[in-house]
Design an enzyme around this catalytic site. Structure first.
Site, short mmCIF file in Angstrom:
data_model
loop_
_atom_site.label_atom_id
_atom_site.label_comp_id
_atom_site.label_asym_id
_atom_site.label_seq_id
_atom_site.Cartn_x
_atom_site.Cartn_y
_atom_site.Cartn_z
CG ASP A 7 -3.81 8.44 7.45
OD1 ASP A 7 -3.93 7.20 7.47
OD2 ASP A 7 -3.91 9.11 6.41
CD GLU A 54 -2.95 -0.72 2.44
OE1 GLU A 54 -2.79 0.27 3.18
OE2 GLU A 54 -3.78 -1.61 2.68
CE1 TYR A 69 -7.22 -1.70 6.97
CE2 TYR A 69 -6.03 -1.09 4.98
CZ TYR A 69 -6.12 -1.15 6.36
OH TYR A 69 -5.09 -0.65 7.12
#
Length: 274
Positions: free
Chosen positions: A63, A52, A178
């Protein structure tokens, strides 16, 4: 039209070998273009199965601190969407098999131009996209056009994704799903294996896609535990931390590839005897 992508081939080969994939995350251009290129090119030899590659953005809301700082380092050193795609193109000159998934936010893609971006990404050798701020209600913006270019669109499922929402999340997803192991941002807390195994089992009832688990996985031990019941283990912040705490480019490369090798060894051995 059916196609066999690099991601499909990778997961099929790993399933035949009864082991999960190790997926590594690094931010393109971190800490600088040349070192980032060395990091990317050395990941397969370190044992990484799927890469990734983060597309740096100035406001990476999903994040945690480590990857936020990585994005800022990359941007301050001049990383752009075009340079990220060129990194993939350069990688493909020596590696035609390891899947690369670009991960990030819609804004830089929109500014680049969606059709231009998808054409350039496909030409460079990108296999998939994870765009965390583009929900299924906007599939016509990027997800469906990506499919037309042969690029998988990988969706996130989270602990807060309920049964009513899940079919929408899965509807146009391809490559893999995911599963975000913890509620919150990347890299800040460790998942509970028992709860995770149950959640992954429930998710399998709704999809035949491989299930990758990420967010909060930092050690070889954690990777091995989660690899016993998932199809892939994603590690990002722990690798990015290696970059922040190294003092020279050579040390950056050594630290990142050393941790990747340690993680790969643990993932490869996590189902022995099963």
């Amino acid at each position: 039209m059916q196609r066999t992508s690099r991601l499909d081939q990778c997961f099929a080969a790993l399933k035949a070998n009864n082991r999960p994939a190790l997926v590594s995350y690094l931010t393109a251009g971190d800490p600088n273009a040349e070192t980032s290129k060395r990091l990317l090119q050395g990941l397969p030899a370190a044992g990484v199965d799927i890469i990734e590659l983060g597309m740096p953005f100035s406001d990476p809301m999903a994040d945690g601190p480590a990857i936020q700082k990585a994005a800022l380092r990359a941007l301050e050193n001049g990383q752009t969407q075009a340079k990220t795609l060129e990194m993939v193109r350069s990688f493909r000159e020596q590696n035609s098999t390891t899947p690369i998934v670009l991960m990030g936010y819609y804004n830089p893609i929109y500014r680049y131009g969606v059709e231009r971006f998808l054409a350039d990404a496909a030409s460079a050798g990108v296999d998939g996209l994870i765009v965390v701020d583009l929900p299924p209600e906007h599939d016509e913006e990027l997800c469906q056009p990506a499919a037309q270019h042969g690029i998988d669109f990988i969706r996130l499922a989270t602990p807060t994704t309920d049964a009513k929402r899940l079919p929408k999340v899965l509807s146009n997803t391809s490559g893999f799903i995911y599963y975000v192991s913890v509620a919150g941002v990347t890299g800040v807390s460790a998942p509970t294996p028992e709860r995770l195994e149950s959640a992954v089992g429930q998710l399998r009832e709704h999809t035949q896609l491989p299930i990758a688990v990420g967010f909060g996985i930092r050690t070889a031990g954690q990777a091995a535990t989660i690899g016993r019941f998932s199809d892939a283990v994603v590690v990002g912040s722990a690798l990015v931390d290696c970059i922040e705490h190294a003092s020279t480019p050579d040390e950056v490369v050594e630290r990142v590839h050393s941790l990747a090798s340690e993680l790969a060894e643990s993932v490869r051995g996590c189902r022995k005897g099963s």
